[in-house]
Design a protein around this motif. Structure first.
Motif, PDB file in Angstrom:
ATOM      1  N   GLU A 105       0.947  -1.216  -0.042  1.00  0.00           N
ATOM      2  CA  GLU A 105      -0.036   0.325   0.012  1.00  0.00           C
ATOM      3  C   GLU A 105       1.191   1.457  -0.046  1.00  0.00           C
ATOM      4  OE1 GLU A 105      -2.836  -0.964   3.083  1.00  0.00           O
ATOM      5  OE2 GLU A 105      -3.899  -2.052   2.868  1.00  0.00           O
ATOM      6  N   GLU A 106       1.896   0.586   0.498  1.00  0.00           N
ATOM      7  CA  GLU A 106       3.192   2.146   1.059  1.00  0.00           C
ATOM      8  C   GLU A 106       3.733   2.442  -0.604  1.00  0.00           C
ATOM      9  OE1 GLU A 106       5.430   1.651   4.004  1.00  0.00           O
ATOM     10  OE2 GLU A 106       4.402   2.054   6.100  1.00  0.00           O
ATOM     11  N   MET A 107       3.733   1.814  -1.410  1.00  0.00           N
ATOM     12  CA  MET A 107       4.300   1.941  -2.691  1.00  0.00           C
ATOM     13  C   MET A 107       2.930   1.885  -3.377  1.00  0.00           C
ATOM     14  SD  MET A 107       6.734  -1.838  -2.752  1.00  0.00           S
ATOM     15  CE  MET A 107       7.535  -1.401  -4.204  1.00  0.00           C
ATOM     16  N   ASP A 108       2.250   1.772  -3.672  1.00  0.00           N
ATOM     17  CA  ASP A 108       1.114   2.334  -4.347  1.00  0.00           C
ATOM     18  C   ASP A 108       1.237   3.258  -4.030  1.00  0.00           C
ATOM     19  OD1 ASP A 108       1.263  -0.230  -5.245  1.00  0.00           O
ATOM     20  OD2 ASP A 108      -0.587  -1.224  -4.449  1.00  0.00           O
TER      21      ASP A 108
ATOM     22  N   SER B 155      -1.137  18.951  -6.620  1.00  0.00           N
ATOM     23  CA  SER B 155      -0.919  19.267  -5.643  1.00  0.00           C
ATOM     24  C   SER B 155      -0.720  17.267  -4.186  1.00  0.00           C
ATOM     25  CB  SER B 155      -1.200  20.288  -4.845  1.00  0.00           C
ATOM     26  OG  SER B 155      -0.750  20.493  -3.659  1.00  0.00           O
ATOM     27  N   VAL B 156       0.047  17.061  -4.198  1.00  0.00           N
ATOM     28  CA  VAL B 156      -0.761  16.080  -3.388  1.00  0.00           C
ATOM     29  C   VAL B 156      -0.506  16.401  -1.436  1.00  0.00           C
ATOM     30  CG1 VAL B 156      -0.028  14.443  -5.108  1.00  0.00           C
ATOM     31  CG2 VAL B 156       1.507  15.330  -3.141  1.00  0.00           C
ATOM     32  N   GLU B 157      -0.064  17.795  -1.523  1.00  0.00           N
ATOM     33  CA  GLU B 157       0.146  18.024   0.107  1.00  0.00           C
ATOM     34  C   GLU B 157      -1.150  17.789   1.163  1.00  0.00           C
ATOM     35  OE1 GLU B 157       2.300  21.569   0.016  1.00  0.00           O
ATOM     36  OE2 GLU B 157       4.147  20.587  -0.522  1.00  0.00           O
ATOM     37  N   ASN B 158      -1.731  18.109   0.516  1.00  0.00           N
ATOM     38  CA  ASN B 158      -3.469  18.115   1.050  1.00  0.00           C
ATOM     39  C   ASN B 158      -4.344  17.086   1.383  1.00  0.00           C
ATOM     40  OD1 ASN B 158      -3.017  20.949   1.664  1.00  0.00           O
ATOM     41  ND2 ASN B 158      -3.369  21.827  -0.403  1.00  0.00           N
ATOM     42  N   MET B 159      -3.855  16.033   0.006  1.00  0.00           N
ATOM     43  CA  MET B 159      -4.607  14.745  -0.428  1.00  0.00           C
ATOM     44  C   MET B 159      -4.476  14.178   1.428  1.00  0.00           C
ATOM     45  SD  MET B 159      -4.592  14.175  -4.226  1.00  0.00           S
ATOM     46  CE  MET B 159      -5.097  12.832  -3.892  1.00  0.00           C
ATOM     47  N   THR B 160      -4.898  13.045   1.634  1.00  0.00           N
ATOM     48  CA  THR B 160      -5.054  12.508   3.185  1.00  0.00           C
ATOM     49  C   THR B 160      -4.866  11.133   1.865  1.00  0.00           C
ATOM     50  OG1 THR B 160      -8.005  11.864   2.794  1.00  0.00           O
ATOM     51  CG2 THR B 160      -7.129  13.342   3.773  1.00  0.00           C
TER      52      THR B 160
ATOM     53  N   ARG C 202      -6.182   6.192  -1.406  1.00  0.00           N
ATOM     54  CA  ARG C 202      -6.283   4.627  -1.736  1.00  0.00           C
ATOM     55  C   ARG C 202      -7.861   4.765  -2.707  1.00  0.00           C
ATOM     56  NH1 ARG C 202      -7.605   3.966   2.850  1.00  0.00           N
ATOM     57  NH2 ARG C 202      -5.381   3.716   4.245  1.00  0.00           N
ATOM     58  N   GLU C 203      -8.565   6.011  -2.817  1.00  0.00           N
ATOM     59  CA  GLU C 203      -8.997   5.469  -3.567  1.00  0.00           C
ATOM     60  C   GLU C 203      -9.594   5.815  -5.258  1.00  0.00           C
ATOM     61  OE1 GLU C 203     -12.430   8.855  -2.627  1.00  0.00           O
ATOM     62  OE2 GLU C 203     -13.417   7.434  -0.714  1.00  0.00           O
ATOM     63  N   VAL C 204      -7.709   7.028  -5.438  1.00  0.00           N
ATOM     64  CA  VAL C 204      -7.046   6.955  -6.941  1.00  0.00           C
ATOM     65  C   VAL C 204      -6.675   5.546  -6.949  1.00  0.00           C
ATOM     66  CG1 VAL C 204      -5.487   7.930  -8.086  1.00  0.00           C
ATOM     67  CG2 VAL C 204      -6.685   9.408  -5.797  1.00  0.00           C
TER      68      VAL C 204
ATOM     69  N   THR D 123      -5.397   3.390  -9.708  1.00  0.00           N
ATOM     70  CA  THR D 123      -3.179   3.634 -10.099  1.00  0.00           C
ATOM     71  C   THR D 123      -3.057   3.275 -11.539  1.00  0.00           C
ATOM     72  OG1 THR D 123      -2.508   2.274  -8.191  1.00  0.00           O
ATOM     73  CG2 THR D 123      -1.247   2.336 -10.167  1.00  0.00           C
ATOM     74  N   ALA D 124      -3.893   2.670 -12.211  1.00  0.00           N
ATOM     75  CA  ALA D 124      -3.947   1.937 -13.218  1.00  0.00           C
ATOM     76  C   ALA D 124      -4.342   3.106 -14.491  1.00  0.00           C
ATOM     77  CB  ALA D 124      -4.991   0.510 -13.577  1.00  0.00           C
ATOM     78  N   ALA D 125      -5.540   3.674 -14.354  1.00  0.00           N
ATOM     79  CA  ALA D 125      -6.101   5.062 -15.053  1.00  0.00           C
ATOM     80  C   ALA D 125      -5.426   6.325 -14.921  1.00  0.00           C
ATOM     81  CB  ALA D 125      -7.490   5.251 -14.282  1.00  0.00           C
ATOM     82  N   LEU D 126      -4.668   5.733 -13.747  1.00  0.00           N
ATOM     83  CA  LEU D 126      -3.870   7.167 -13.501  1.00  0.00           C
ATOM     84  C   LEU D 126      -2.521   7.410 -14.299  1.00  0.00           C
ATOM     85  CD1 LEU D 126      -3.621  10.048 -12.492  1.00  0.00           C
ATOM     86  CD2 LEU D 126      -2.238   8.710  -9.458  1.00  0.00           C
ATOM     87  N   ALA D 127      -2.219   5.914 -14.694  1.00  0.00           N
ATOM     88  CA  ALA D 127      -0.676   5.500 -15.360  1.00  0.00           C
ATOM     89  C   ALA D 127      -1.087   5.653 -17.048  1.00  0.00           C
ATOM     90  CB  ALA D 127      -0.226   3.773 -14.703  1.00  0.00           C
ATOM     91  N   LYS D 128      -2.911   5.293 -17.524  1.00  0.00           N
ATOM     92  CA  LYS D 128      -2.964   5.441 -18.937  1.00  0.00           C
ATOM     93  C   LYS D 128      -2.742   6.867 -19.014  1.00  0.00           C
ATOM     94  CE  LYS D 128      -6.520   4.052 -21.429  1.00  0.00           C
ATOM     95  NZ  LYS D 128      -7.804   3.153 -22.024  1.00  0.00           N
TER      96      LYS D 128
END
Length: 766
Positions: free
Chosen positions: A708-711, A725-730, A735-737, A739-744
């Motif tokens: 989970e930490e690597m993801d 910006s990822v600083e304000n993301m919990t 966890r809801e994002v 990864t495959a869609a983000l990579a695509k």
């Protein structure tokens, strides 16, 4: 600021400034200033200015009922003046106590007159005024009942508040609560503080005992039972410390030459110190008697005994020529004991105390008048006659008796078997007799009467009292003994002669007007006469009608209910069996000997005696008995060998059974041990499997957490590359994002960016 503090730290300047503050009606700052001056460490040399300071300080404390500040100030002044000016410390203490007692008397008068003092509720008195006070009322006495006494520290209890509302004069109770209670509390605290300060000061020992006597009289005057117990405990602790750390054999200096400071200020026991302690305990004993606190009175007797033991041990020291306590002092002690035992209705020790008092008075007062000697001798005899008699005493003292009394004669038939309770009672009586210094460890009615005859005390007794003695001790006719004793009791009731010196004794009970006269012995003597009558009736009758008993006791002026109560009490000693049959209108007497242990074995004793009688009447044939005996012996000799062999075989069988039993026990133990080990191995195997499962579970959870930490790191990298910006993301949002869609999406954006760059290059090339 420091200059001002240095200026006021001097005693003269502090006193002047305090007087100025008092003059402008600012007493509390003046009180604090004087306290700071007394507790200052800069000036430690005593001077008369300090005496003026402490007097002003104590007057302020007294005015506003500041007992805690007064106690602290006394301790500070004690440290300052104890070694340099003990006379000043004595004058200050006397000043405080006199003013506190005067204020208490004034508050009592104001409460009785209905006056209200607006200043009385200031200071600490305001807190005490909210409590209900019931301690000024007199309550007759149970020793362990504290609910009827006001307590300075627990006056607001629900019981006291409820009792205050039930008072016939609520306004008076309120006045006493607001006016008298604060003054009483302050005076009590002053007594406690002064006694604590002077507890081991030999130079001010007379002052200590004077304050102790005043405190005891304070408890007696205002009926403060709880405070009296506390005061007795405190004085007992002081005496115990002096006995333990400053005993008779205490040396003034140690071997090294340094002073012995186990008890600071105490210079050892002297004849004057012992006499002062005794006089204080006499006042304590008298107060306990007036408050009807009999337990404290008996504990005070133990304290007096310990002080007398100190005097006795001191006289045994080599080189010490100390006289024993004066006979006059000891006579005063036994005089107080007569009052204590009289109000506690312990007539046995009351008689012995009278005997000791009479003997000591004859010893130190050689010029005692014949009238006084006769009165005291009469008191000794009457006190001895008031002791309840037992059945055995009556039969023993009787010169003639009925046939039934003769049949029951013998101490073995009349004596009641001693029980554990009887032994405990005897031990208590023996201990009390030792504490009181009596001549016997087994005090009894017979012992005191024998002493009266041996010391010729009967010679000083009037003739009518001798006749009364003969009726109570020697008369066995129940039909005329009451008729003979009644005029003698009437003459005794008319006696008004005082048996003790009125100047040296005080009346302990207001309701008892004849406390020191011979007439007070009429009631207990009547009870003894009734008891004697019942015993004589039991010796002459099996059954007697109630009307006849009423006729016999009609001249005594008592009701039948009182007579019935005396009969019931007489049966408690188990020396007489009496039953009152109201249906038949008679009294039935039983024989206590039928209930004794001798009658329980009467049948077996009868059988043995009958067998012995038969042997005497028809003696057996001696020749046949010898022949039978010889045959019996021959039979025993012939079977002796076989019996011996059978015994050995039985022994072998028993040993085999024992070995078999032991083997079975060992086998059972081994089987239990084997089962225990198997269960232990199974438990360990199960524990190992559980630990392995938990280990695998922890590893799986660890790998899952790492994944989970690597993801999350990969998602952050994609988002950062995409410009988000990822600083304000919990963690939940990451966890809801997907990864495959983000990579695509990232790949598409990168491809578009690359194509755009190639297009721009081509356009630039053209």
């Amino acid at each position: 600021m420091s200059h001002n503090a240095s200026f006021l730290s001097k005693p003269e300047n502090a006193l002047r400034r305090a007087q100025e503050l008092i003059a402008i009606h600012q007493p509390y700052p003046a009180l604090g200033l004087l306290h700071e001056c007394l507790s200052s460490r800069r000036h430690k040399t005593w001077s008369t200015t300090y005496e003026k300071i402490i007097l002003t300080y104590l007057d302020l404390c007294l005015e506003f009922n500041r007992s805690r500040e007064a106690k602290d100030g006394l301790h500070q002044y004690r440290n300052l003046s104890q070694s340099q000016a003990p006379g000043s410390l004595e004058a200050v203490i006397r000043h405080l106590i006199e003013k506190a007692e005067a204020k208490c008397r004034a508050a009592k008068e104001a409460a009785e007159k209905g006056e209200v003092d607006p200043v009385s509720s200031n200071g600490e008195g305001g807190d005490a005024a909210n409590a209900a006070s019931t301690g000024t009322g007199e309550t007759a006495g149970d020793d362990d009942d504290d609910g009827e006494d006001g307590d300075f520290y627990g006056s607001g209890t629900p019981n006291s508040i409820l009792l205050s509302t039930m008072s016939t004069d609520p306004e008076k109770v309120q006045r006493e609560t607001s006016l008298l209670l604060p003054a009483l509390k302050f005076l009590w605290e002053v007594y406690r503080a002064v006694l604590d300060i002077l507890k081991s000061n030999s130079k001010l020992e007379r002052l200590y005992h004077g304050v102790a006597a005043s405190a005891l009289r304070f408890c007696g005057e205002y009926k403060r039972r709880v405070e009296f117990r506390r005061l007795c405990d405190m004085m007992r602790m002081h005496l115990g410390n002096l006995t333990k750390y400053g005993g008779v054999g205490m040396t003034r200096f140690e071997e090294t030459g340094k002073p012995n400071n186990k008890v600071r200020g105490w210079e050892g026991w002297t004849a004057e110190a012992i006499e002062l302690h005794l006089q204080t305990r006499f006042v304590q004993l008298e107060t306990a008697s007036s408050l009807r606190l009999y337990t404290e009175g008996f504990r005070t007797v133990e304290d007096i005994f310990n002080i007398l033991q100190i005097s006795r041990a001191r006289r045994k020291l080599p080189g010490v020529n100390a006289p024993p306590p004066k006979a006059k002092i000891m006579a005063a002690y036994y005089e107080k004991l007569t009052n204590l035992f009289w109000v506690s209705e312990n007539y046995l020790f009351h008689a012995f105390a009278w005997y000791k008092y009479y003997s000591l008075c004859k010893e130190y007062n050689r010029s005692m008048s014949a009238e006084t000697r006769s009165m005291q001798a009469s008191a000794v005899l009457l006190a001895a006659l008031c002791i309840p008699t037992s059945h055995a005493d009556i039969v023993k003292n009787s010169k003639t008796g009925s046939k039934r009394a003769v049949n029951m004669s013998g101490s073995d038939r009349l004596a009641i078997q001693s029980t554990a309770e009887d032994d405990i009672a005897k031990e208590k009586m023996a201990r009390m007799a030792t504490l009181l210094g009596f001549h016997t460890r087994e005090p009894s009615r017979e012992a005191i009467l024998s002493e009266i005859w041996a010391r010729n005390i009967m010679d000083d007794v009037p003739q009518y009292l001798r006749e009364l003695y003969i009726i109570l001790e020697e008369t066995t006719d129940p039909l005329d003994m009451v008729e003979k004793a009644n005029p003698l009791l009437e003459k005794l009731r008319a006696e008004t002669g005082v048996t003790v010196d009125s100047s040296s004794s005080t009346t302990t009970d207001d309701e008892d007007e004849d406390d020191n006269t011979l007439a007070r012995y009429v009631k207990p003597l009547t009870n003894v006469l009734i008891l004697k009558l019942i015993f004589n009736l039991s010796a002459a009758y099996h059954t007697i009608s109630l009307d006849h008993v009423k006729k016999l006791t009609s001249g005594l002026g008592i009701t039948f209910e009182q007579m019935e109560k005396s009969i019931v009490l007489s049966t408690q000693s188990k020396a007489l069996s009496v039953r009152i049959d109201h249906r038949a209108g008679c009294i039935r007497f039983g024989n206590p000997a039928l209930e004794s242990d001798e009658m329980r074995g009467q049948l077996s004793t009868l059988a043995k005696r009958l067998a012995a009688t038969c042997t005497v009447l028809s003696p057996p044939d001696v020749g046949s008995i010898l022949t039978e005996r010889a045959a019996l012996y021959q039979n025993v000799r012939s079977t002796l060998e076989s019996e011996h062999i059978a015994t050995l075989e039985r022994k072998v069988i028993i040993e085999k059974r024992k070995e078999e039993a032991e083997r079975q026990v060992q086998e059972r133990l081994r089987e239990e041990e084997r089962q225990r080990k198997a269960e232990e191995l199974a438990r360990k195997a199960e524990e190992g499997r559980r630990l392995a499962r938990e280990q695998k579970l922890r590893e799986r959870e660890k790998l899952q957490k790492i994944q989970e930490e690597m993801d999350a790191m990969e998602k952050k990298r994609y988002l950062t590359a995409m410009g988000r910006s990822v600083e304000n993301m919990t963690a939940e949002e990451l966890r809801e994002v997907d990864t495959a869609a983000l990579a695509k999406e990232h790949a598409e954006k990168a491809s578009k960016k690359k194509e755009e760059a190639e297009r721009k290059v081509k356009e630039a090339a053209k």
